[in-house]
Write a protein that holds these residues in place. Structure first.
Motif, short mmCIF file in Angstrom:
data_model
loop_
_atom_site.label_atom_id
_atom_site.label_comp_id
_atom_site.label_asym_id
_atom_site.label_seq_id
_atom_site.Cartn_x
_atom_site.Cartn_y
_atom_site.Cartn_z
N LEU A 231 -12.91 3.19 19.32
CA LEU A 231 -13.28 1.98 20.06
C LEU A 231 -12.07 1.15 20.47
CD1 LEU A 231 -16.42 0.62 18.13
CD2 LEU A 231 -16.35 1.82 20.33
N THR A 232 -11.06 1.09 19.59
CA THR A 232 -9.92 0.21 19.83
C THR A 232 -8.65 0.97 20.19
OG1 THR A 232 -9.53 0.24 17.44
CG2 THR A 232 -10.81 -1.61 18.34
N LEU B 253 -14.08 -7.01 21.26
CA LEU B 253 -15.30 -6.24 21.05
C LEU B 253 -16.49 -7.20 21.04
CD1 LEU B 253 -14.30 -3.73 18.23
CD2 LEU B 253 -14.57 -3.23 20.67
N GLU B 254 -17.60 -6.78 21.56
CA GLU B 254 -18.77 -7.65 21.65
C GLU B 254 -19.65 -7.58 20.40
OE1 GLU B 254 -21.11 -7.56 25.15
OE2 GLU B 254 -19.46 -8.22 26.44
N VAL B 255 -20.15 -8.76 20.02
CA VAL B 255 -21.13 -8.91 18.97
C VAL B 255 -22.20 -9.87 19.47
CG1 VAL B 255 -21.59 -9.71 16.61
CG2 VAL B 255 -19.45 -8.50 17.12
N SER B 256 -23.44 -9.47 19.43
CA SER B 256 -24.54 -10.32 19.91
C SER B 256 -24.28 -10.86 21.31
CB SER B 256 -24.80 -11.47 18.93
OG SER B 256 -25.25 -10.98 17.70
N GLY B 257 -23.78 -10.00 22.18
CA GLY B 257 -23.71 -10.33 23.59
C GLY B 257 -22.43 -10.94 24.11
N LYS B 258 -21.43 -11.20 23.23
CA LYS B 258 -20.16 -11.72 23.74
C LYS B 258 -19.02 -11.36 22.81
CE LYS B 258 -20.95 -16.49 22.09
NZ LYS B 258 -21.13 -17.89 22.56
N ALA C 138 -7.12 -15.23 12.29
CA ALA C 138 -7.29 -13.86 12.76
C ALA C 138 -8.30 -13.86 13.89
CB ALA C 138 -7.75 -12.96 11.63
N GLY C 139 -8.04 -13.04 14.91
CA GLY C 139 -8.94 -13.00 16.06
C GLY C 139 -10.05 -12.00 15.93
N GLU D 86 -20.64 -2.03 12.96
CA GLU D 86 -22.06 -1.77 13.17
C GLU D 86 -22.91 -2.71 12.32
OE1 GLU D 86 -23.49 0.13 15.43
OE2 GLU D 86 -21.45 0.55 16.17
N GLU D 87 -22.48 -2.98 11.10
CA GLU D 87 -23.22 -3.89 10.23
C GLU D 87 -23.25 -5.30 10.82
OE1 GLU D 87 -23.18 -5.62 5.64
OE2 GLU D 87 -21.49 -4.45 6.39
N VAL D 88 -22.09 -5.77 11.28
CA VAL D 88 -22.02 -7.12 11.85
C VAL D 88 -22.89 -7.24 13.10
CG1 VAL D 88 -20.49 -8.79 12.98
CG2 VAL D 88 -19.77 -7.68 10.87
N LYS D 89 -22.88 -6.22 13.92
CA LYS D 89 -23.71 -6.25 15.13
C LYS D 89 -25.19 -6.38 14.79
CE LYS D 89 -22.22 -2.55 17.30
NZ LYS D 89 -22.14 -1.55 18.40
N ASN D 90 -25.58 -5.85 13.64
CA ASN D 90 -26.98 -5.88 13.24
C ASN D 90 -27.41 -7.20 12.60
OD1 ASN D 90 -27.60 -3.26 14.11
ND2 ASN D 90 -26.89 -2.34 12.19
N ILE D 91 -26.46 -7.91 11.98
CA ILE D 91 -26.86 -9.10 11.21
C ILE D 91 -26.34 -10.43 11.77
CG2 ILE D 91 -27.07 -7.76 9.10
CD1 ILE D 91 -24.39 -8.78 8.18
N PHE D 92 -25.31 -10.40 12.62
CA PHE D 92 -24.75 -11.67 13.10
C PHE D 92 -25.56 -12.19 14.29
CE2 PHE D 92 -21.84 -14.22 15.73
CZ PHE D 92 -21.44 -15.16 14.82
N SER D 93 -26.03 -13.42 14.17
CA SER D 93 -26.87 -14.01 15.22
C SER D 93 -26.15 -15.05 16.06
CB SER D 93 -28.11 -14.65 14.59
OG SER D 93 -27.73 -15.79 13.81
#
Length: 244
Positions: free
Chosen positions: A17-18, A26-31, A109-110, A233-240
């Motif tokens: 990916l990187t 990288l996107e998480v919850s749409g941004k 950290a970014g 993958e975990e963060v994408k599933n749980i971060f709102s």
């Protein structure tokens, strides 16, 4: 106050990916991850400029992203591989030198997400009138060997700090979110010249604790560290994106 994002790493554990794309975008919850952090700080009204410290490989990608926004400056540290990277502490000094920065600095950290606002952390640092870090309690001793660990007094004063300690002195972990006073940001070069570690960003804080008072604010929520493909993958599933 300026905000510096440490984004010059190569995130090799997230390949493919990187391999040709920076982890902070990288996107998480749409941004993108960086957008979540910036949108939160914009609401505080305390930041007048955001600075992204990139490597040469990804600088143009960051510049294209920043061109669609305001108050964002991208700095290219000139490195092009994981083996030649400057390290976080030298990257901070590089940005200070390039932009002639002389103000309080929020450095982070970014590639981390939070489920709480940074506004209270900034207010805590301003009340203390001192350099401050964030802290959270980590019960798993194995994880303590992989991060910065601080001994903290009842009033939040850091008594000592060590990066990746062989024998942790406490369960207080220090993630890469720092508030440097203007005066202490001027000491980064001295810390480097004195032999403080330069790869992990907390190495300067560990050195600084021996020079002046540094305080640790207890986080009221959770930090999401995206270190590998599984954690992404975990963060994408749980971060709102909802903040406390």
């Amino acid at each position: 106050m300026k905000c510096l994002f440490l984004a010059a790493g190569y995130a090799t554990r997230l390949y493919p990916l990187t391999e040709n794309f920076p982890k902070p975008l990288l996107e998480v919850s749409g941004k993108p991850i960086l957008d979540w952090l910036i949108d939160d700080m914009d609401q505080t009204g305390m930041i007048d400029e955001y600075i992204v410290i990139s490597n040469h490989k990804f600088a143009k990608i960051f510049e294209e992203w920043a061109s669609k926004k305001t108050n964002i400056t991208v700095i290219d540290d000139g490195t092009s591989s994981n083996e030649t990277r400057l390290g976080a502490v030298k990257d901070i000094q590089f940005a200070i030198d390039q932009l002639q920065l002389d103000s309080d600095l929020l450095v982070m950290a970014g590639d981390n997400l939070l489920d709480f606002s940074l506004g209270d952390f900034i207010r805590y640092a301003k009340e203390k009138r001192a350099t401050c870090v964030m802290r959270y309690y980590e019960a798993d001793e194995a994880r303590l060997h992989k991060t910065g660990v601080a001994e903290v007094a009842e009033d939040g004063l850091i008594l000592s700090m060590e990066e990746k300690p062989a024998e942790p002195k406490s369960h207080w972990c220090v993630p890469a979110f720092y508030y440097y006073t203007r005066e202490d940001s001027r000491l980064i070069k001295k810390g480097i010249d004195s032999g403080c570690g330069t790869d992990a960003p907390g190495s300067f804080i560990a050195w600084l604790c021996g020079q002046t008072n540094v305080y640790a604010w207890e986080m009221p929520g959770r930090r999401y560290d995206i270190g590998n493909l599984a954690s992404y993958e975990e963060v994408k599933n749980i971060f709102s994106g909802k903040l406390r």
